[in-house]
Scaffold this active site. Sequence first.
Site, PDB file in Angstrom:
ATOM      1  N   ASP A  64      -0.379  -2.007   3.586  1.00  0.00           N
ATOM      2  CA  ASP A  64       0.767  -1.442   3.023  1.00  0.00           C
ATOM      3  C   ASP A  64       1.489  -2.536   2.327  1.00  0.00           C
ATOM      4  O   ASP A  64       1.955  -3.458   2.752  1.00  0.00           O
ATOM      5  CB  ASP A  64       1.547  -0.953   4.120  1.00  0.00           C
ATOM      6  CG  ASP A  64       2.864  -0.361   3.421  1.00  0.00           C
ATOM      7  OD1 ASP A  64       2.529   0.439   2.456  1.00  0.00           O
ATOM      8  OD2 ASP A  64       3.853  -0.425   4.002  1.00  0.00           O
ATOM      9  N   THR A  97       3.316   1.499  -2.908  1.00  0.00           N
ATOM     10  CA  THR A  97       3.829   0.306  -3.044  1.00  0.00           C
ATOM     11  C   THR A  97       3.059  -0.877  -3.842  1.00  0.00           C
ATOM     12  O   THR A  97       3.517  -1.758  -4.379  1.00  0.00           O
ATOM     13  CB  THR A  97       4.323  -0.210  -1.422  1.00  0.00           C
ATOM     14  OG1 THR A  97       3.119  -0.051  -0.698  1.00  0.00           O
ATOM     15  CG2 THR A  97       5.356   0.863  -0.917  1.00  0.00           C
ATOM     16  N   THR A  98       1.894  -0.824  -3.460  1.00  0.00           N
ATOM     17  CA  THR A  98       0.853  -1.967  -3.854  1.00  0.00           C
ATOM     18  C   THR A  98       0.774  -1.742  -5.453  1.00  0.00           C
ATOM     19  O   THR A  98       1.040  -2.465  -6.395  1.00  0.00           O
ATOM     20  CB  THR A  98      -0.562  -2.130  -3.539  1.00  0.00           C
ATOM     21  OG1 THR A  98      -0.439  -1.884  -2.011  1.00  0.00           O
ATOM     22  CG2 THR A  98      -1.272  -3.116  -3.887  1.00  0.00           C
ATOM     23  N   ASP A 394       3.337   6.659   5.857  1.00  0.00           N
ATOM     24  CA  ASP A 394       3.283   6.800   4.406  1.00  0.00           C
ATOM     25  C   ASP A 394       2.721   8.179   3.974  1.00  0.00           C
ATOM     26  O   ASP A 394       3.099   8.846   3.158  1.00  0.00           O
ATOM     27  CB  ASP A 394       2.062   5.955   3.687  1.00  0.00           C
ATOM     28  CG  ASP A 394       2.644   4.402   3.560  1.00  0.00           C
ATOM     29  OD1 ASP A 394       3.893   4.225   4.038  1.00  0.00           O
ATOM     30  OD2 ASP A 394       2.082   3.481   3.049  1.00  0.00           O
TER      31      ASP A 394
END
Length: 561
Positions: A64, A97-98, A394
């Site tokens: 994550d 998020t990445t 998530d």
Amino acid sequence: MSAMLQPQIILLKEGTDTSQGKPQLVSNINACTAVADVVRTTLGPRGMDKLIHDDKGSVTISNDGATIMKLLDIVHPAAKILVDIAKSQDSEVGDGTTTVVLLAAEFLREAKPFIEDGVHSQNLIRSYRTACTLAIEKIKELAVSIEGKSLEEKKNLLGKCAATTLSSKLIGGEKEFFASMVVDAVIAIGTDDRLNMIGIKKVPGGNMRDSFLVNGVAFKKTFSYAGFEQQPKKFLDPKILLLNVELELKSEKENAEIRLSDPSQYQSIVDAEWNIIYDKLDKCVQSGAKVVLSRLAIGDLATQYFADRDIFCAGRVAEEDLKRVAAATGGTVQTSVNNIIDEVLGTCEIFEERQVGNERFNIFNGCPSGQTATIVLRGGADQFIEEAERSLHDAIMIVRRALKNSTVVAGGGAIDMEISRYLRQHARTIAGKSQLFINSYAKALEVIPRQLCDNAGFDATDVLNKLRQKHALATGEGAPFGVDIATGGIADSFANFVWEPAVVKINAINAATEAACLVLSVDETVKNPKSESAQGEAAASAMGGRGRGGGFRGRGRGMRR
């Protein structure tokens, strides 16, 4: 001559580190790209995981982006911006998020040659903001609504969104199993926004498939006294009493003072203490409750008393578990046992205590208000279960967002390629330098499909060329095509059910552009030194303060100041 004799003006404290101008900006850009290179390989279904262990020796294995960024402990001031946007993406949308870190770094990387060639950063910022607005309009135009569908269809669509999120996580192998579980949990809490209404309990042992969803509340058996084993462990339609009261025999106030003239009176005081506790327990029993839960301790006397009357009790229940039981069963937590009416009692279809792995769990199923759900996670290693919990968090966030903002777009790099094509086309209609800048913004968006290919071990150039050709078709039928992770070619992401909520992409592009513009607008960094003399002065003044303060102590009681 007089100009040469002018004294030098000293503005900042000696030893202050100021770096400014073009080299400073380039160095900030390099720092941001270095950070992005850390999480680059975690993107997508074939992304690798990172193992991070800190100075305390605790080990985290994660895929994550936000978790990795938090744990990296970055000190570079410009690179910290990327950590912040990853956190904001995580709290706002939960996934992507990445993506957001990669996009921001790629925008900066594309801007770097222009900065080196002497382009003013404000020109770049203006063009990037324009491109961002255009990109978001295009996403909204391409998004497909899931509004107005029946519950079954909606569940199906939300399951696809959850599966897309989970495919890039450690538990990707069982994504269908977990996706349906997540969708059921989110639909169970309904319109309630509080995420803590979905509890995730971790029990080491077993395999992933042993995880299950409780349509209600489950928590670990609390500490219990003798007599607990005689209590019944299963009830149908029980009444549930929730307390914030200690049911223990204890002397009332410790600092109370009682003076006795006759030793025989001592017994009456002891009896009074016993009567108080028995009175409390009687009131609990008379309320008709079959399950008594308390946030504070329920002692051995009470445990035995309830056992004799076929009542189940549990003390020292964690506060959040008690709140969730209250929300699920429709009960209210009581701070006194006086005047317990039926309205404050909760109920559920079935209550049982069950063995899960080597733990015993108290499980409330079939709750009337049903605004809570609990996922019990199983797995081999602790780190694995921790990562599974982050992945489910998530997925839960994504399903909640998709339910609220009910529009989805094609995943797998399809939407990025389509926006990239649209911006390139738009750039040609602009005269002046900004044509180049918007083109570079469009090129930066291709980092997502390129990285998906790289992480899966495919030839990125080959796949991107195929995608460009497909998206360039005038008919517009190529819009939903993205990278096909299974074969290494391209495929229709919509047909393959690789979907993500539009809000994820909109938020990611917005945040990444903001971050890139922020880094580009900084041209000077000033670092104030903590000079030794200043520290010395501070220490001396602290000592002086202590000395002066000490002077008052010697005064006598009646002395005037």
